[in-house]
Design a protein around this motif. Structure first.
Motif, PDB file in Angstrom:
ATOM      1  N   TYR A 136     -11.675  90.164  13.093  1.00 44.11           N
ATOM      2  CA  TYR A 136     -11.305  91.082  14.277  1.00 44.11           C
ATOM      3  C   TYR A 136     -11.832  90.870  15.710  1.00 44.11           C
ATOM      4  O   TYR A 136     -11.230  91.054  16.706  1.00 44.11           O
ATOM      5  CB  TYR A 136     -11.812  92.395  13.775  1.00 44.11           C
ATOM      6  CG  TYR A 136     -12.013  93.536  14.596  1.00 44.11           C
ATOM      7  CD1 TYR A 136     -10.464  94.290  14.525  1.00 44.11           C
ATOM      8  CD2 TYR A 136     -12.694  93.889  15.550  1.00 44.11           C
ATOM      9  CE1 TYR A 136     -10.415  95.494  15.543  1.00 44.11           C
ATOM     10  CE2 TYR A 136     -12.529  94.917  16.586  1.00 44.11           C
ATOM     11  CZ  TYR A 136     -11.278  95.660  16.412  1.00 44.11           C
ATOM     12  OH  TYR A 136     -11.049  96.554  17.279  1.00 44.11           O
ATOM     13  N   ASN A 140     -10.415  90.713  19.523  1.00 40.77           N
ATOM     14  CA  ASN A 140     -10.762  91.841  20.402  1.00 40.77           C
ATOM     15  C   ASN A 140     -11.996  91.477  21.359  1.00 40.77           C
ATOM     16  O   ASN A 140     -12.481  92.280  21.921  1.00 40.77           O
ATOM     17  CB  ASN A 140     -10.986  92.995  19.626  1.00 40.77           C
ATOM     18  CG  ASN A 140      -9.691  93.417  18.998  1.00 40.77           C
ATOM     19  OD1 ASN A 140      -8.877  94.413  19.682  1.00 40.77           O
ATOM     20  ND2 ASN A 140      -9.357  93.157  17.888  1.00 40.77           N
ATOM     21  N   GLY A 143     -12.842  92.869  24.834  1.00 42.69           N
ATOM     22  CA  GLY A 143     -11.541  93.772  25.091  1.00 42.69           C
ATOM     23  C   GLY A 143     -12.159  95.168  25.101  1.00 42.69           C
ATOM     24  O   GLY A 143     -13.109  95.356  24.525  1.00 42.69           O
ATOM     25  N   GLY A 145     -11.303  97.277  22.825  1.00 44.79           N
ATOM     26  CA  GLY A 145     -11.256  97.450  21.227  1.00 44.79           C
ATOM     27  C   GLY A 145     -12.511  96.817  20.589  1.00 44.79           C
ATOM     28  O   GLY A 145     -12.686  97.067  19.395  1.00 44.79           O
ATOM     29  N   ALA A 146     -13.358  96.010  21.276  1.00 37.54           N
ATOM     30  CA  ALA A 146     -14.275  95.196  20.997  1.00 37.54           C
ATOM     31  C   ALA A 146     -15.388  95.984  19.682  1.00 37.54           C
ATOM     32  O   ALA A 146     -15.757  95.501  18.821  1.00 37.54           O
ATOM     33  CB  ALA A 146     -15.172  94.769  21.959  1.00 37.54           C
ATOM     34  N   SER A 355      -0.819  95.484  19.482  1.00 36.99           N
ATOM     35  CA  SER A 355      -2.189  95.867  19.757  1.00 36.99           C
ATOM     36  C   SER A 355      -3.059  95.015  19.008  1.00 36.99           C
ATOM     37  O   SER A 355      -3.062  94.706  17.855  1.00 36.99           O
ATOM     38  CB  SER A 355      -2.328  97.313  19.300  1.00 36.99           C
ATOM     39  OG  SER A 355      -3.877  97.660  19.274  1.00 36.99           O
ATOM     40  N   ASP A 356      -4.086  94.628  19.807  1.00 36.41           N
ATOM     41  CA  ASP A 356      -5.008  93.265  19.185  1.00 36.41           C
ATOM     42  C   ASP A 356      -6.001  94.196  18.331  1.00 36.41           C
ATOM     43  O   ASP A 356      -6.566  93.734  17.279  1.00 36.41           O
ATOM     44  CB  ASP A 356      -5.909  92.951  20.520  1.00 36.41           C
ATOM     45  CG  ASP A 356      -5.148  92.116  21.407  1.00 36.41           C
ATOM     46  OD1 ASP A 356      -4.293  91.447  20.773  1.00 36.41           O
ATOM     47  OD2 ASP A 356      -5.533  91.634  22.444  1.00 36.41           O
ATOM     48  N   VAL A 357      -6.230  95.694  18.468  1.00 30.62           N
ATOM     49  CA  VAL A 357      -6.975  96.349  17.733  1.00 30.62           C
ATOM     50  C   VAL A 357      -6.242  96.529  16.381  1.00 30.62           C
ATOM     51  O   VAL A 357      -6.840  95.991  15.188  1.00 30.62           O
ATOM     52  CB  VAL A 357      -7.195  97.786  18.165  1.00 30.62           C
ATOM     53  CG1 VAL A 357      -7.695  98.827  17.048  1.00 30.62           C
ATOM     54  CG2 VAL A 357      -8.036  97.739  19.302  1.00 30.62           C
TER      55      VAL A 357
END
Length: 472
Positions: A136, A140, A143, A145-146, A355-357
Motif C-alpha cells: 500500500y 501511496n 500522497g 492517502g499515505a 485511485s492509488d488508495v
C-alpha cells in the motif's frame, strides 16, 4: 450422581421445544442459523448490500440519517457525535471487547498459549501485516492517502471462517485452527496499529483518568468482586475517559476484554460434595412425597445449582458466550449498514479504479496477504522455528492466505480512522471502501475455490520435505 441430572432437567425451560408458532417458526430456526459457522458473515454481507442499495436508491436519506448529530449533555460534560460516529466509537467497543476476549482465550487456553504451536500462525500473521502495508505504501507514499497504510493489514475472522466453513468437512481441523490463530494474531497487530497510529490529539488528563479506571478494574479483580453490573459501570467510565483522551474509543473494549478473568471461581475438578448430596436427597424426596417438599429447600437447591453452574465457568467464558451473538448478529451488521453505503453513481467506480488508495488496498489485501502469509509460513518452517500442522498441505496454506485477504470489518473501521469526514477526506474514504469491498469479494471467491481443490482427497501439494525436515 444418577439422580441429579433428572432433577436439573425438570427445571430446564422447554418452551423452545413447544408446538406453538413462535418456537416452531422463529425461535428454533433462528437458533439453528446462529449455530452455522458462516452465519455471522452472511448477516454482515446482507447488511452491507442493504447499505449499498440504500445509498444508491436514496443517497440523501442515507447520509442524513447517519449524519444526524446526537448530543448527550450531562451539564459538566457534553458528548457530541453523529449517529455514524456513535456506532463507530460506541457500539463497536462491544465488537473489540469480544475480539479481545478471543485473543485472551487463545493466549491462556488456546494455540497461542504454546509458543511452539503459536510460532507458525504468528509468523504468518506478521507477514500478512508487513507485506500488505508495504505494498500500500508503495502506491501511496507521499500522497494524500499515505495515512491509510494500516487498512490492508486487517483480516475479518467471521468472513474468513465462514468461507472456510462453506468448503465443508473436508477441511483438516488443524487448518481451521491455523486460520483462527492467524486471524487472532492479526487482530492483535491491528489493535496495536489502531492504538499507536490512529489517535487524535492526546489529552494527558483524560488518559491518566483512563489508566486510573484500569487500575480500579484490576483491583476489583484481585479483591474477588464478581457481579458483572459493577464491571459494566467501571467499563462505561473507562470508555468515557478513553473517548475524551483522543485515543480510539474502541481501545476501551480491548482493555476490558484482556482484563476479563479466564479462571473460574470454582474448580470443576473439585465439585462441592454437599451440593451432590442435597440434590440427591431433594430429588428422592420429590419422587416419594412431592407435596411434602418444603419450598425453601427447593429454592436453596436451585440457588446452589445456579451459583455452581455460573461460577464453575470463568467470567470470560460466560461473557463471550452471551455477548458474541449480539456482536456478530447485531452490532457488526449495524456497523456495516452505517459504513458500507457508497453512492456508486457519478463516475465513482472509474475514479476508484484509478485511485492509488483503492489500488493499494486491493493489491495489499490480495497480493500482499498471499505473499506475506505464504512466504513467512515457509520461512518459519524452513528455519525450524515451527512445523507445518500434520496433514496440512502447502496448497491449503495458499488458500488460507487468500482468505486472510478478506479484510471487511476491521479494514473499514481503520479506513474511517484514516480519512476524516471533510470534503477532502470523504473521496479517499469512499475509494478505500471500494478497494476493501472488491478485494474482499475476490479473496473470498478465490480462497473458496482454491481450498475446494486443495482439500480434495489425494489433491496435489501434500506437505513436502520442508515440513518433514522441520519435523525431524
Amino acid at each position: 450422581m444418577s439422580e441429579g441430572p433428572r432433577m436439573i432437567d425438570r427445571f430446564r425451560p422447554r418452551w423452545r421445544e413447544g408446538p406453538g408458532p413462535i418456537p416452531r417458526y422463529v425461535v428454533r430456526p433462528t437458533a439453528r442459523f446462529i449455530q452455522i459457522e458462516a452465519a455471522g458473515g452472511i448477516v454482515i454481507v446482507i447488511a452491507a448490500l442493504a447499505a449499498l442499495i440504500w445509498a444508491n436508491v436514496a443517497s440523501s436519506a442515507y447520509e442524513e440519517l447517519w449524519g444526524t448529530e446526537i448530543v448527550l449533555d450531562f451539564d459538566i460534560l457534553t458528548l457530541r457525535e453523529s449517529l455514524e460516529g456513535w456506532v463507530n466509537d460506541g457500539l463497536m467497543v462491544v465488537f473489540f471487547f469480544v475480539v479481545a476476549m478471543e485473543i485472551k482465550r487463545e493466549l491462556v487456553l488456546g494455540e497461542l498459549a504454546d509458543r511452539r504451536q503459536a510460532a507458525l500462525p504468528v509468523m504468518a500473521a506478521l507477514g500478512g501485516m508487513i507485506v500488505p502495508a508495504l505494498i500500500y505504501t508503495a502506491f501511496n507514499a507521499g500522497g494524500e492517502g499515505a495515512d491509510g497504510w494500516g487498512i490492508p493489514v486487517a483480516t475479518d475472522i467471521a468472513f474468513a471462517l465462514g468461507v472456510l466453513a462453506l468448503v465443508g468437512p473436508r477441511v483438516p481441523p488443524p487448518l481451521k485452527v491455523f486460520l483462527l490463530t492467524l486471524a487472532v494474531a492479526d487482530d492483535v497487530g491491528g489493535i496495536a496499529i489502531i492504538a499507536f497510529f490512529y489517535t487524535n490529539d492526546i489529552s494527558v488528563g483524560w488518559l491518566g483518568a483512563a489508566l486510573g479506571m484500569v487500575g480500579l478494574i484490576v483491583a476489583m479483580n484481585l479483591a474477588g468482586v464478581r457481579p458483572i453490573p459493577v464491571y459494566l459501570i467501571a467499563g462505561l467510565g473507562l470508555w468515557l475517559c478513553v473517548f475524551e483522551s483522543g485515543v480510539a474509543a474502541t481501545i476501551a473494549g480491548v482493555v476490558l476484554g484482556l482484563l476479563t478473568p479466564a479462571a473460574p471461581l470454582y474448580n470443576r475438578a473439585r465439585l462441592d460434595p454437599t451440593l451432590h448430596v442435597h440434590l440427591e436427597e431433594l430429588d428422592a424426596a420429590q419422587q416419594m412425597e412431592p407435596g411434602l417438599v418444603r419450598e425453601e429447600e427447593a429454592g436453596e437447591a436451585l440457588r446452589l445449582i445456579e451459583e455452581f453452574s455460573r461460577e464453575s465457568q470463568s467470567p470470560l467464558e460466560r461473557l463471550e458466550r452471551v455477548v458474541e451473538p449480539w456482536s456478530a448478529f447485531l452490532i457488526v451488521p449495524i456497523f456495516a449498514l452505517a459504513n458500507a453505503g457508497i453512492d456508486l453513481g457519478g463516475g465513482r467506480i472509474p475514479d476508484a479504479a484509478g485511485s492509488d488508495v483503492a489500488i493499494g488496498i486491493a493489491a495489499g489485501l490480495l497480493l500482499g496477504k498471499v505473499v506475506g502469509v505464504s512466504s513467512f509460513t515457509y520461512l518459519a518452517v524452513r528455519l525450524g522455528v515451527a512445523m507445518l500442522p500434520s496433514g496440512v498441505r502447502w496448497s491449503q496454506i495458499a488458500g488460507v492466505a487468500l482468505l486472510a485477504g478478506i479484510g471487511f470489518t476491521v479494514a473499514i473501521f481503520i479506513a474511517t480512522l484514516s480519512f476524516d469526514e471533510t470534503v477532502a477526506g470523504a473521496p479517499l474514504a469512499e475509494n478505500a471502501k471500494m478497494g476493501i469491498f472488491a478485494a474482499s469479494l475476490v479473496a473470498a471467491v478465490l480462497g473458496y475455490f482454491v481450498l475446494r481443490i486443495a482439500c480434495r482427497p489425494g489433491a496435489a501439494g501434500a506437505p513436502d520435505d520442508v515440513g518433514s525436515d522441520a519435523a525431524r
